[in-house]
Design a protein around this motif. Structure first.
Motif, PDB file in Angstrom:
ATOM      1  N   HIS A  82       0.869  -1.207   0.000  1.00 46.85           N
ATOM      2  CA  HIS A  82       0.000   0.000   0.000  1.00 46.85           C
ATOM      3  C   HIS A  82       0.891   1.236   0.000  1.00 46.85           C
ATOM      4  O   HIS A  82       1.481   1.580   1.023  1.00 46.85           O
ATOM      5  N   HIS A  84       1.405   5.388  -1.880  1.00 47.05           N
ATOM      6  CA  HIS A  84       1.020   6.489  -2.777  1.00 47.05           C
ATOM      7  C   HIS A  84       2.344   7.165  -3.155  1.00 47.05           C
ATOM      8  O   HIS A  84       2.548   8.343  -2.913  1.00 47.05           O
ATOM      9  N   HIS A 252      -9.553   1.928   1.428  1.00 48.32           N
ATOM     10  CA  HIS A 252      -9.136   2.685   2.611  1.00 48.32           C
ATOM     11  C   HIS A 252     -10.368   2.718   3.517  1.00 48.32           C
ATOM     12  O   HIS A 252     -11.310   3.457   3.237  1.00 48.32           O
ATOM     13  N   HIS A 275      -6.025   0.208   6.782  1.00 51.27           N
ATOM     14  CA  HIS A 275      -6.091   1.180   7.904  1.00 51.27           C
ATOM     15  C   HIS A 275      -6.791   0.539   9.101  1.00 51.27           C
ATOM     16  O   HIS A 275      -6.136   0.112  10.023  1.00 51.27           O
ATOM     17  N   ASP A 327       2.330   2.875   3.397  1.00 54.40           N
ATOM     18  CA  ASP A 327       1.367   3.934   3.052  1.00 54.40           C
ATOM     19  C   ASP A 327       2.107   5.181   2.569  1.00 54.40           C
ATOM     20  O   ASP A 327       1.574   6.289   2.662  1.00 54.40           O
TER      21      ASP A 327
HETATM   22 FE    FE Z   1      -3.260   5.176   1.824  1.00 54.67          FE
END
Ligand code: FE
Ligand code: NIG
Length: 429
Positions: A82, A84, A252, A275, A327
């Motif tokens: 996961h 970004h 998410h 999460h 993340d």
């Molecule tokens: Fe995220």
């Protein structure tokens, strides 16, 4: 790792390469330790592993190249399921605002937060976006990551979402990394649609997902289901569209509040729900029934100074597989190191070091649908592994700030760190 022999003999060897005197941490069943072991590769796959004493003949007779690992631990290549990682600019000033007392949600409501990264990412050319993201991807590799997932979501229009995933594709071409691409057009509502959120969902479902599927740019579709992003009904609609186009879904879910998103995603056979700080205990059995991976993100928990922990003991008791990821993103987790995330998961979430390692190997592979080929050291799996300067795997979670604990990284059976030949050095920041 020392190369002790490279033979150039015409006869065919059983293996392309073999690593000997290893402490193998297979992660197949718990740590799955095999001491005084060897692991051999052929055509990019693991061809044999086991005790050195069980080798049919000498390592030198069996393989073209022999590496002596000198009792170090070897684990599967780490998997960051996961991230970004592709974005332009950074949010260091927003970090300062938060330190002065503003909350993440307040900043988002004032048009900062994700929206500010969207602006910078839209303005960046494809080349600029690539050049800013490349050092981050390379840092992942230097921290032992050999497979990672990268989401779009800082474009929020078709053109920029495509630009992000094309950069992800190019990163995979230029670095020894396996990269899974996730379309996160539903990360937040773009400002131009603030007055008509459903019209943006129409755009996501009617134009963006069909195009992503058509040009084969995304493996999965993710939605940020949250009060500051997409509601339950919108999330459901986006998942149904993704499924129609044959794309996997992930979510998410329950990061800042409970909306029932984890149960919804799990019912839609999501690969993972991520999460989960506000996950309801009642929903855990749905995760178990559907074999959904729970992805915990202790970096975002730490960076947002969150105090509500995901229901970890209950997830473990229910035998839901738990994965961990960085993340990596500019707002809530500017982190690239999975070993650091493992340490955080132990200290903040109470995982054991063994659970933490499985979270970035075996279970992370499952969170990406790669459990048949990646995540453990087993015969026929892709030959991705890391050699650590440690004698026991618990040390990977234990040390902090020691510099890299990594002695070597092997991707698709090739030694990619240390780089033996003259290599490019664009990645240094
Ligand atoms: Fe995220
Ligand atoms: O996973 N939760 C939503 N997305 C990111 C944060 C993105 C950002 O703030 O830029 C996360 O925490």
């Amino acid at each position: 790792m020392t190369v002790i022999l490279t033979l150039e003999i015409m006869e065919m060897k059983t293996f392309d390469a073999i690593w000997i005197n290893a402490t193998l941490v297979t992660c197949a069943d718990g740590y799955g330790l095999i001491k005084e072991a060897a692991i051999a590769v052929k055509d990019g796959r693991i061809a044999w592993l086991g005790k050195m004493s069980e080798l049919e003949s000498s390592a030198m007779q069996l393989a073209e190249k022999v590496y002596d690992v000198e009792s170090r631990c070897m684990t599967p290549g780490l998997i960051d399921c996961h991230t970004h990682l592709i974005y332009a600019g950074n949010r260091a000033l927003e970090f300062e605002s938060r330190l002065k007392g503003k909350s993440y949600v307040e900043i988002a409501k004032e048009g900062g937060g994700i929206q500010s990264t969207v602006k910078a990412t839209r303005e960046a050319s494809t080349e600029e976006l690539f050049l800013q993201s490349y050092p981050r991807a390379k840092a992942c590799l230097l921290n032992g990551t050999t497979t990672l997932e990268i989401k779009s979501g800082y474009g929020l229009n078709l053109e920029t979402e495509k630009k992000m995933l094309l950069v992800a594709k190019r990163l995979e071409e230029e670095l020894p990394l396996t990269i899974k691409r996730t379309f996160l057009g539903a990360h937040t509502i773009p400002i131009e649609y603030k007055q008509d959120k459903d019209a943006y969902v129409d755009q996501v479902c009617n134009e963006m997902i069909p195009e992503m599927a058509k040009i084969n740019l995304a493996d999965a579709v993710d939605v940020f289901c949250e009060s500051i992003a997409f509601n339950y009904e919108q999330t459901e609609r986006i998942f149904q569209t993704a499924k129609q186009f044959g794309l996997d879904v992930k979510c998410h879910a329950e990061q800042l509040s409970y909306l029932g998103a984890a149960k919804l995603a799990s019912t839609c056979h999501a690969l993972s729900v991520d999460h989960l700080e506000y996950l309801s205990l009642d929903d855990i059995k749905t995760l178990k029934e559907n074999n959904t991976v729970a992805v915990l993100l202790p970096g975002a928990f730490y960076f947002l100074k969150e105090t509500k922990k995901p229901p970890i003991a209950e997830l473990i008791n229910a035998r839901v597989p738990i994965a961990l990821a960085t993340d990596c993103n500019p707002g809530t987790s500017p982190i690239l190191s999975l070993p650091l995330i493992m340490n955080m998961a132990c200290i903040l979430f109470g995982l054991t070091a063994e659970q933490a390692l499985l979270g970035v190997t075996k279970h992370a592979a499952k969170a990406l649908g790669l459990e048949k080929t990646h995540g453990t050291l087993e015969e026929n799996k892709v030959a991705d592994f890391v050699i650590w300067n440690v004698k026991h795997p618990v040390e990977i979670s234990y040390y902090m700030g020691y510099g890299s604990l990594i002695n070597g990284v092997i991707k698709n059976a090739e030694v990619v760190i240390p780089v033996s030949s003259r290599g490019e050095d664009r990645g240094t920041q």
